[in-house]
Structures are given as structure tokens and as C-alpha cells.
Write a protein that holds these residues in place. Structure first.
Motif, PDB file in Angstrom:
ATOM      1  N   TYR A  48       0.866  -1.179   0.000  1.00  0.00           N
ATOM      2  CA  TYR A  48       0.000   0.000   0.000  1.00  0.00           C
ATOM      3  C   TYR A  48       0.898   1.222   0.000  1.00  0.00           C
ATOM      4  O   TYR A  48       1.731   1.380   0.911  1.00  0.00           O
ATOM      5  CB  TYR A  48      -0.891  -0.037   1.243  1.00  0.00           C
ATOM      6  N   LYS A  49       0.764   2.068  -1.019  1.00  0.00           N
ATOM      7  CA  LYS A  49       1.598   3.274  -1.141  1.00  0.00           C
ATOM      8  C   LYS A  49       3.081   2.939  -0.980  1.00  0.00           C
ATOM      9  O   LYS A  49       3.807   3.592  -0.231  1.00  0.00           O
ATOM     10  CB  LYS A  49       1.146   4.342  -0.145  1.00  0.00           C
ATOM     11  N   ASP A  50       3.502   1.893  -1.671  1.00  0.00           N
ATOM     12  CA  ASP A  50       4.890   1.441  -1.689  1.00  0.00           C
ATOM     13  C   ASP A  50       5.400   1.022  -0.308  1.00  0.00           C
ATOM     14  O   ASP A  50       6.595   1.131  -0.016  1.00  0.00           O
ATOM     15  CB  ASP A  50       5.803   2.500  -2.311  1.00  0.00           C
ATOM     16  N   ARG A  51       4.513   0.548   0.539  1.00  0.00           N
ATOM     17  CA  ARG A  51       4.870   0.054   1.871  1.00  0.00           C
ATOM     18  C   ARG A  51       4.193  -1.296   2.094  1.00  0.00           C
ATOM     19  O   ARG A  51       3.101  -1.531   1.575  1.00  0.00           O
ATOM     20  CB  ARG A  51       4.371   1.013   2.965  1.00  0.00           C
ATOM     21  N   VAL A  52       4.824  -2.151   2.853  1.00  0.00           N
ATOM     22  CA  VAL A  52       4.199  -3.421   3.223  1.00  0.00           C
ATOM     23  C   VAL A  52       3.278  -3.154   4.401  1.00  0.00           C
ATOM     24  O   VAL A  52       3.689  -2.552   5.404  1.00  0.00           O
ATOM     25  CB  VAL A  52       5.255  -4.488   3.595  1.00  0.00           C
ATOM     26  N   ILE A  53       2.016  -3.574   4.257  1.00  0.00           N
ATOM     27  CA  ILE A  53       1.067  -3.446   5.364  1.00  0.00           C
ATOM     28  C   ILE A  53       0.642  -4.838   5.811  1.00  0.00           C
ATOM     29  O   ILE A  53       0.685  -5.797   5.036  1.00  0.00           O
ATOM     30  CB  ILE A  53      -0.160  -2.582   4.995  1.00  0.00           C
ATOM     31  N   LEU A  76      -4.842  -2.676  10.373  1.00  0.00           N
ATOM     32  CA  LEU A  76      -3.888  -2.765   9.268  1.00  0.00           C
ATOM     33  C   LEU A  76      -2.806  -1.764   9.591  1.00  0.00           C
ATOM     34  O   LEU A  76      -3.097  -0.594   9.836  1.00  0.00           O
ATOM     35  CB  LEU A  76      -4.547  -2.384   7.947  1.00  0.00           C
ATOM     36  N   PHE A  77      -1.542  -2.211   9.607  1.00  0.00           N
ATOM     37  CA  PHE A  77      -0.476  -1.306   9.998  1.00  0.00           C
ATOM     38  C   PHE A  77       0.710  -1.419   9.052  1.00  0.00           C
ATOM     39  O   PHE A  77       0.885  -2.415   8.354  1.00  0.00           O
ATOM     40  CB  PHE A  77      -0.051  -1.552  11.449  1.00  0.00           C
ATOM     41  N   ASP A  78       1.523  -0.378   9.033  1.00  0.00           N
ATOM     42  CA  ASP A  78       2.743  -0.319   8.247  1.00  0.00           C
ATOM     43  C   ASP A  78       3.791  -1.188   8.933  1.00  0.00           C
ATOM     44  O   ASP A  78       4.096  -0.986  10.108  1.00  0.00           O
ATOM     45  CB  ASP A  78       3.212   1.138   8.151  1.00  0.00           C
ATOM     46  N   LEU A  79       4.338  -2.158   8.202  1.00  0.00           N
ATOM     47  CA  LEU A  79       5.291  -3.092   8.793  1.00  0.00           C
ATOM     48  C   LEU A  79       6.526  -2.405   9.356  1.00  0.00           C
ATOM     49  O   LEU A  79       6.968  -2.728  10.452  1.00  0.00           O
ATOM     50  CB  LEU A  79       5.721  -4.136   7.743  1.00  0.00           C
ATOM     51  N   SER A  94      -6.693 -10.729   4.737  1.00  0.00           N
ATOM     52  CA  SER A  94      -6.568 -10.598   3.281  1.00  0.00           C
ATOM     53  C   SER A  94      -6.744  -9.198   2.715  1.00  0.00           C
ATOM     54  O   SER A  94      -7.553  -9.000   1.806  1.00  0.00           O
ATOM     55  CB  SER A  94      -7.556 -11.544   2.594  1.00  0.00           C
ATOM     56  N   PRO A  95      -5.992  -8.216   3.163  1.00  0.00           N
ATOM     57  CA  PRO A  95      -6.111  -6.893   2.530  1.00  0.00           C
ATOM     58  C   PRO A  95      -5.650  -6.953   1.077  1.00  0.00           C
ATOM     59  O   PRO A  95      -4.667  -7.623   0.756  1.00  0.00           O
ATOM     60  CB  PRO A  95      -5.187  -6.016   3.370  1.00  0.00           C
ATOM     61  N   HIS A  96      -6.369  -6.271   0.207  1.00  0.00           N
ATOM     62  CA  HIS A  96      -6.016  -6.172  -1.209  1.00  0.00           C
ATOM     63  C   HIS A  96      -6.329  -4.769  -1.705  1.00  0.00           C
ATOM     64  O   HIS A  96      -7.393  -4.237  -1.395  1.00  0.00           O
ATOM     65  CB  HIS A  96      -6.827  -7.160  -2.068  1.00  0.00           C
TER      66      HIS A  96
END
Length: 175
Positions: A48-53, A76-79, A94-96
Motif C-alpha cells: 500500500y503506497k509502496d509500503r508493506v502493510i 492494518l499497519f505499516d510493517l 486478506s487486505p487487497h
């Protein structure tokens, strides 16, 4: 999940995520969340927005401390930063990212959320059983529906519900 040439693997039971080289299988990074054992119930990854969530049942301290306490606790959080980007789910999976929207299974409530990334507005689709997985093709969205050991079900059967990707209309079910 593959991202930037590396593999990201979720270890639900140990509350951590590994970034692994696909060539050497070397662990490049370990992301350990607070809590013991399966505290957060980390489960699925997306970019998401070039980040792993990461989706999780919530921030809990004890192994399976989420049992009986998941209503609205899902996140849902930024890793990398740990920043919570979306919250208020119940057993999220399962976020997509599909067509500028975030889709996520809100499993305990037997729903699928479509969130407009720009405005935050939500469309909620209801299902008969536990929503657990999402797959996408050019024209369709496939929602995996299963039984849960902990959530009352309207049916004992698992199935895949096929949605029209554009209208979200149910067009088929595969039992």
C-alpha cells in the motif's frame, strides 16, 4: 508475499514477519511485534503506497489474548513504522488494493469492507459465513467464505462468492 525482490513471510504463532532472500533463503530482516506467541494474530500482507502493510486481530500482549476480544480491535499497519493505517475491524484478513480501494475481510462480522483510499468512505458487503480470503482477476473478485470455530454460522458449507469487479454484484457461488 513478494516485494522489492524479496519474500515476506508471516509467522502467526511467533508474532513476527520475516523478509527473506528468494535466492539464498537468508533472513534479511525480522519484524517482531510486542507480545508473546500468537499475541496479535498477524496473518496477511499487502503493498500500500509502496509500503508493506499487515493485517492483525489487534495489539494484545499474551498468546491468543485476542480470544473473545477481537470485536473492533483489528488493524492494518505499516510493517516498518508500526503506524496503524486502518482500524476497527473484527478478525481482519486478506487486505487487497483493487482499483484504488482497499478491500479487507472483516471476518468475525462476516463482511467485506471496500475502503476508498482517498476519502476513507466504506462500502460493506455482508455474507453468510466467515470471510477469509480475496483473489482478483480482470473482471471478478473472489471471496473465500468458510466456517469458523468461534463465530456462529448461517451455513455449514464453505464456498467462493464471485463478485463483479466493477459493480460488486454477486454473480456466482461455488460451493
Amino acid at each position: 508475499m513478494s516485494y522489492n525482490g524479496n519474500l515476506f513471510l508471516v509467522s502467526t504463532g511467533y508474532n513476527e514477519i520475516f523478509e527473506v532472500s528468494p535466492d539464498s533463503y537468508e533472513i534479511l530482516n525480522r519484524y517482531k511485534m510486542k507480545g508473546k506467541g500468537d499475541a496479535w494474530h498477524l496473518n496477511c500482507l499487502e503493498v500500500y503506497k509502496d509500503r508493506v502493510i499487515v493485517s492483525a486481530f489487534g495489539k494484545f500482549r499474551r498468546h491468543r489474548g485476542y480470544k473473545g476480544r477481537t470485536a473492533g480491535a483489528g488493524i492494518l499497519f505499516d510493517l516498518v513504522t508500526g503506524k496503524v493505517l486502518f482500524k476497527g475491524f473484527s478478525q481482519s484478513h486478506s487486505p487487497h488494493i483493487i482499483d484504488g480501494h482497499l478491500f479487507i475481510c472483516n471476518s468475525e462480522e462476516k463482511t467485506l469492507h471496500r475502503i476508498d483510499i482517498d476519502t476513507g468512505s466504506r462500502t460493506i458487503l455482508e455474507f453468510e459465513n466467515y470471510t477469509r480470503g480475496i483473489a482478483v482477476s480482470d473482471e471478478h473478485i473472489y471471496i473465500g467464505i468458510s466456517s469458523s470455530r468461534n463465530v456462529a454460522q448461517d451455513s455449514k458449507y464453505s464456498k467462493i462468492v464471485v463478485l463483479d469487479r466493477r459493480t460488486l454484484e454477486r454473480i456466482h457461488e461455488i460451493r
